[in-house]
Design a protein around this motif. Structure first.
Motif, mmCIF file in Angstrom:
data_model
loop_
_atom_site.group_PDB
_atom_site.id
_atom_site.type_symbol
_atom_site.label_atom_id
_atom_site.label_comp_id
_atom_site.label_asym_id
_atom_site.label_seq_id
_atom_site.Cartn_x
_atom_site.Cartn_y
_atom_site.Cartn_z
ATOM 1 N N GLN A 1 -34.214 2.737 12.071
ATOM 2 C CA GLN A 1 -33.599 1.559 11.473
ATOM 3 C C GLN A 1 -33.388 1.803 9.990
ATOM 4 N N GLN A 2 -32.197 1.484 9.516
ATOM 5 C CA GLN A 2 -31.872 1.696 8.106
ATOM 6 C C GLN A 2 -31.082 0.511 7.565
ATOM 7 N N GLU A 3 -31.403 0.147 6.350
ATOM 8 C CA GLU A 3 -30.571 -0.785 5.612
ATOM 9 C C GLU A 3 -29.622 0.011 4.729
ATOM 10 N N GLY A 4 -28.434 -0.519 4.524
ATOM 11 C CA GLY A 4 -27.479 0.172 3.678
ATOM 12 C C GLY A 4 -27.693 -0.149 2.216
ATOM 13 N N LEU A 5 -27.214 0.722 1.357
ATOM 14 C CA LEU A 5 -27.277 0.453 -0.074
ATOM 15 C C LEU A 5 -26.316 -0.671 -0.464
ATOM 16 N N LYS B 1 -24.976 -4.430 0.365
ATOM 17 C CA LYS B 1 -25.511 -5.617 1.017
ATOM 18 C C LYS B 1 -24.760 -5.901 2.313
ATOM 19 N N ASN B 2 -25.475 -6.477 3.274
ATOM 20 C CA ASN B 2 -24.945 -6.836 4.601
ATOM 21 C C ASN B 2 -24.598 -5.616 5.446
ATOM 22 N N VAL B 3 -25.120 -4.449 5.087
ATOM 23 C CA VAL B 3 -24.884 -3.230 5.855
ATOM 24 C C VAL B 3 -26.210 -2.754 6.438
ATOM 25 N N SER B 4 -26.232 -2.446 7.732
ATOM 26 C CA SER B 4 -27.459 -1.970 8.381
ATOM 27 C C SER B 4 -27.105 -1.147 9.610
ATOM 28 N N TYR B 5 -28.132 -0.476 10.148
ATOM 29 C CA TYR B 5 -27.918 0.456 11.268
ATOM 30 C C TYR B 5 -29.213 0.577 12.054
ATOM 31 N N GLU B 6 -29.096 0.554 13.389
ATOM 32 C CA GLU B 6 -30.243 0.781 14.278
ATOM 33 C C GLU B 6 -29.821 1.741 15.376
#
Length: 459
Positions: A117-121, A123-128
């Motif tokens: 799981q990662q949050e993006g640098l 805002k409102n960006v993420s990945y699982e």
């Protein structure tokens, strides 16, 4: 054996580009305007200085014409606005993996499960990502072996909604107050309609997911000695969905007069391949080596996609999830494409190799000469060559039938003679040299023991 590996971490911009502050931008803009004015005006010096003082150096808007009231207020109060900080963040990430493995006399196995799981640098960006894998190789019976190598990956996330959000925020006016009130970015009194407001870009909704299965499976049967039956089936399947919604608060919707815009994109891909072979090899009277392979192959590939682009929602209650609510039917965009192809093939290959075309001719001749002239063995080069042609583990010559090489390289040589080109001589020489070496290799015996043949050739 059971293993676990996990970690937590964070990411941020390690090296940020140095940006000018509000005061520096003010001085730079004033200097640029003054230089441009001096280069283009014909006013006398006294009127020129007054114009510069009133229009460029004044802290009151108006008469100052190169700054807005908000910019001048920020300059006088010593403020600097960093738009990039407003759309970026320190991102957290984690990863967990557990695996099970084992091995025995009859096979081995490996299974693993992974979560990332990662949050993006931004805002409102993420990945699982969820991953499962299994590798299995098992001897079920002495004559039956099966195996699989299978991986499944599921990804879900919120990708970057607009590629221009970051560069626009990076280049934003440090005197411009951070706000979502304006549709476009401003530099002084100029509005740039090619640069959307990055704060409004945060209202874009984008969701994406992808599932993929990759698997290769085989079964190997050896019912009798020398007979090998193998079947392998491989598959690669992928399903991908991408949804985007430009709300009524986004510049993209405002610019297109869309009053809310939704986009759907779905892709599917299927690729499978089935390979089957039946092979047989045997040794008769320790001299005649016979081999045959019968094979069949089938493959299939298909891919399709479809997309929707609809406008006119009027409100943002249902995002992209209720496209039937879009009212601007004349602006709807619908597209799709499907394609498929397949292939099948069958082949048969047979080979026959006599244990040694020249038998023991070379070796017998060598014994005869050395018997007549014993001192010849003492010559260094003769001794080395003699050791080279003695029977040893030179089993590679049996892997491809003699007639295959003879036909192929003879055909190449004849073709080079019939259709000469600047490299024709090289082809003839290379082919002739290869054939010479091959025949010499065929004349060197590997031994007459069938077990010796199986031990070295079978590996």
């Amino acid at each position: 054996r059971v293993t676990y590996d996990g970690w937590y971490g964070s990411q941020s911009f390690s090296k940020e580009m140095p940006l000018i502050n509000g005061s520096q931008l003010h001085d730079l803009r004033v200097e640029a305007y003054i230089n441009e004015f001096n280069n283009t005006t014909n006013l006398p010096p006294a009127r020129r200085e007054k114009y510069i003082k009133d229009n460029f150096l004044s802290t009151t808007v108006p008469p100052n014409t190169i700054f807005t009231e908000d910019e001048m207020e920020a300059y006088l109060s010593g403020k600097t606005y960093n738009w990039l900080d407003a759309v970026t963040q320190n991102a957290y990430q984690q990863n967990h993996a557990v695996s099970f493995s084992g091995a025995g006399d009859k096979g081995s196995y490996f299974m693993s499960f992974n979560y990332n799981q990662q949050e993006g640098l931004m805002k409102n960006v993420s990945y699982e990502r969820y991953t499962g894998k299994i590798n299995l190789d098992q001897m079920v019976k002495p004559w039956l072996k099966v195996g699989t190598n299978t991986t499944f990956v599921y990804q879900v996330g919120h990708p970057v909604a607009d590629d221009n959000t970051f560069p626009v925020a990076l280049r934003a006016d440090p005197l411009l107050p951070i706000s979502g009130e304006y549709w476009y970015m401003k530099y002084g009194t100029e509005e740039s309609q090619s640069n959307n407001n990055p704060i409004r870009d945060l209202n874009v909704v984008r969701d994406a997911n992808q599932a993929r299965l990759m698997s290769s499976n085989f079964i190997n049967i050896n019912p009798i000695k020398g007979l090998d039956i193998r079947s392998t089936f491989s598959i690669d399947y992928m399903s991908k969905e991408d949804y985007t919604y430009y709300s009524t608060e986004t510049t993209q919707s405002y610019k297109a007069s869309a009053d809310g815009q939704a986009k759907h994109r779905k892709d599917k891909m299927l690729n499978w391949q089935w390979d089957n072979t039946v092979s047989y090899k045997t040794l008769i009277k320790e001299k005649h080596r016979i081999s045959a392979v019968l094979g069949a192959n089938m493959s299939y590939y298909s891919q399709n996609w479809n997309s929707l682009d609809v406008k006119g929602f009027g409100n943002d209650f249902f995002s992209y999830k209720a496209i039937a609510g879009a009212s601007k039917k004349e602006d709807f965009g619908v597209n799709s494409d499907f394609w498929t192809y397949s292939m099948a093939s069958v082949f048969l290959r047979a080979g026959y190799v006599y244990d040694s075309i020249f038998g023991n001719l070379f070796i017998s001749l060598g014994h005869f000469i050395s018997g007549k002239y014993p001192k010849i063995k003492n010559i260094s080069i003769v001794e080395k060559l003699w050791r080279k042609i003695q029977p040893k583990e030179l089993y590679l010559r049996y892997e491809t039938p003699l007639f295959t090489y003879c036909f192929s390289y003879t055909a190449i040589s004849l073709l080079a003679l019939v259709l000469p080109n600047k490299n024709g001589t090289d082809i003839v020489v290379a082919s002739a040299l290869y054939l010479l070496l091959y025949f010499v290799g065929m004349a060197r015996k590997c031994g007459r023991n069938e077990q010796y043949y199986e031990k070295n050739i079978g590996q």
